[in-house]
Design an enzyme around this catalytic site. Structure first.
Site, short mmCIF file in Angstrom:
data_model
loop_
_atom_site.label_atom_id
_atom_site.label_comp_id
_atom_site.label_asym_id
_atom_site.label_seq_id
_atom_site.Cartn_x
_atom_site.Cartn_y
_atom_site.Cartn_z
N SER A 1 40.62 33.29 39.43
CA SER A 1 41.59 34.20 40.01
C SER A 1 40.91 35.53 40.37
O SER A 1 39.88 35.52 41.04
CB SER A 1 42.76 34.36 39.03
OG SER A 1 43.86 34.95 39.65
N ASP B 1 50.00 26.81 44.74
CA ASP B 1 49.94 28.18 44.21
C ASP B 1 51.11 29.04 44.71
O ASP B 1 51.27 29.23 45.92
CB ASP B 1 48.60 28.81 44.64
CG ASP B 1 48.23 30.02 43.80
OD1 ASP B 1 49.14 30.74 43.36
OD2 ASP B 1 47.02 30.22 43.58
N HIS C 1 48.93 27.91 40.51
CA HIS C 1 47.82 28.82 40.26
C HIS C 1 47.17 28.60 38.88
O HIS C 1 47.86 28.61 37.86
CB HIS C 1 48.36 30.26 40.34
CG HIS C 1 47.28 31.29 40.31
ND1 HIS C 1 46.27 31.36 41.24
CD2 HIS C 1 47.04 32.31 39.44
CE1 HIS C 1 45.47 32.38 40.95
NE2 HIS C 1 45.90 32.96 39.87
#
Ligand SMILES: *[C@@H]1O[C@H](CO)[C@@H](O)[C@H](O)[C@H]1NC(C)=O
Length: 309
Positions: free
Chosen positions: A106, A225, A289
């Site tokens: 991330s 996501d 995600h």
């Protein structure tokens, strides 16, 4: 001339020990938002990698050498200052001195890219990012309901994303790239427009040279996501912005893919150079995600981590 017989096996032994000294290239991890460098998940991931690449040295980047404070530091702080500290941290680790591969989760992914562009000493060989926000986010990342630290940061960031205080103190605001307000983003944000070399007249060619020196750039996007908006930021995609640069919200959320971005076509950061060399690998992970399914990360770790120099 005859060698004394004892020397032969000894010589043989030296040779084989010299080859067994070869070990996999070290690996550096940078955790994502809401995580910390020594969380259960990070430790477990490191152990799984060690099962695949026996003997690999792994370092997990921290901002603060304490798990609770490190978790806070991914919400609060100045990214440029944090990066300078990380560059020092990495350069002080003897095992990394000849270079390493790196995995960024991330936001850790775009921060590692910034490390490559600005420092890269010691250098990164393969850079792998999972669900990163290379072109920023057009909305602040969602927080889970119980995550008060995240919600507090998000609340402040949403209130005045481009105010000087927020830009200096709230991490997620430092990669907030508001498509309806690009000019303010360029002026007020001191992290992402800089590492993306977006500001005309202030493009730093060292960034492009360093980034283009990667062996491979592996970009993974989570196909479900909903935390990163738009999710295509993981592949250097953005929502389209008004052609006239005007400050208005576009209802058209068409995604501009990497190869159509000016950053790419005019090669501001060396991305196009990498791509034309076949060094940019775009991969997809099934899931929301940071849902790190083994089917997704294992082939990546096998192929791009643990190589021998
Ligand atoms: C460009 O980036 C390099 C590496 O971070 C830095 O040393 C240099 O000062 C920068 N140049 C300018 C003009 O900012």
């Amino acid at each position: 001339m005859h060698l004394p017989p004892l020397l032969l096996p000894l010589f043989g032994a030296l040779c084989s020990s010299a080859t067994s000294v070869r070990s996999p290239r070290p690996l550096v991890l940078w955790h994502g938002l809401g995580d910390s460098y020594a969380s259960d998940g990070m430790v477990q991931f490191g152990e799984l990698i060690k099962e695949i690449h026996a003997g690999i040295f792994i370092h997990s980047i921290y901002i603060v050498d304490n798990n609770d404070d490190d978790r806070k530091a991914c919400f609060y702080g100045n990214v440029n200052t944090q990066l300078a500290g990380v560059a020092k941290q990495l350069s002080d680790i003897p095992e990394l001195s000849t270079g390493f591969d790196a995995i960024g989760f991330s936001q850790g992914g775009q921060f590692l890219r910034a490390y490559v562009e600005r420092y890269n000493d010691p250098p990164i060989h393969n850079l792998i990012t999972f669900g990163s926000q290379h072109m920023g986010v057009s909305d602040m990342p969602a927080c889970s309901a119980w995550d008060l630290l995240c919600r507090a940061a998000r609340g402040v960031a949403l209130g005045a994303a481009y105010s000087a205080w927020v830009q200096d103190n709230i991490v997620m605001a430092q990669y907030f790239r508001d498509p309806s307000n690009i000019q303010t983003y360029l002026n007020a944000n001191h992290f992402l427009p800089d590492v993306n070399n977006e500001i005309p007249g202030q493009r730093n060619s060292t960034y492009a040279d360093n980034f283009a020196s990667l062996n491979a750039l592996v970009l993974l996007l989570f196909d479900q996501d909903k935390t990163v908006v738009p999710k295509e930021s993981a592949w250097f995609g953005t929502e389209s912005i008004p052609d006239d640069g005007a400050q208005r919200v576009l209802t058209d959320k068409t995604i501009i893919p990497m190869r159509s971005q000016p950053l790419y076509t005019e090669d501001w950061i060396g991305l196009r150079q990498l791509d034309e060399r076949g060094a940019v690998i775009l991969g997809t992970c099934d899931g929301e995600h940071m849902q790190m399914n083994r089917a997704c990360w294992e082939p990546v770790v096998k192929q791009w981590v643990g190589g021998m120099d």
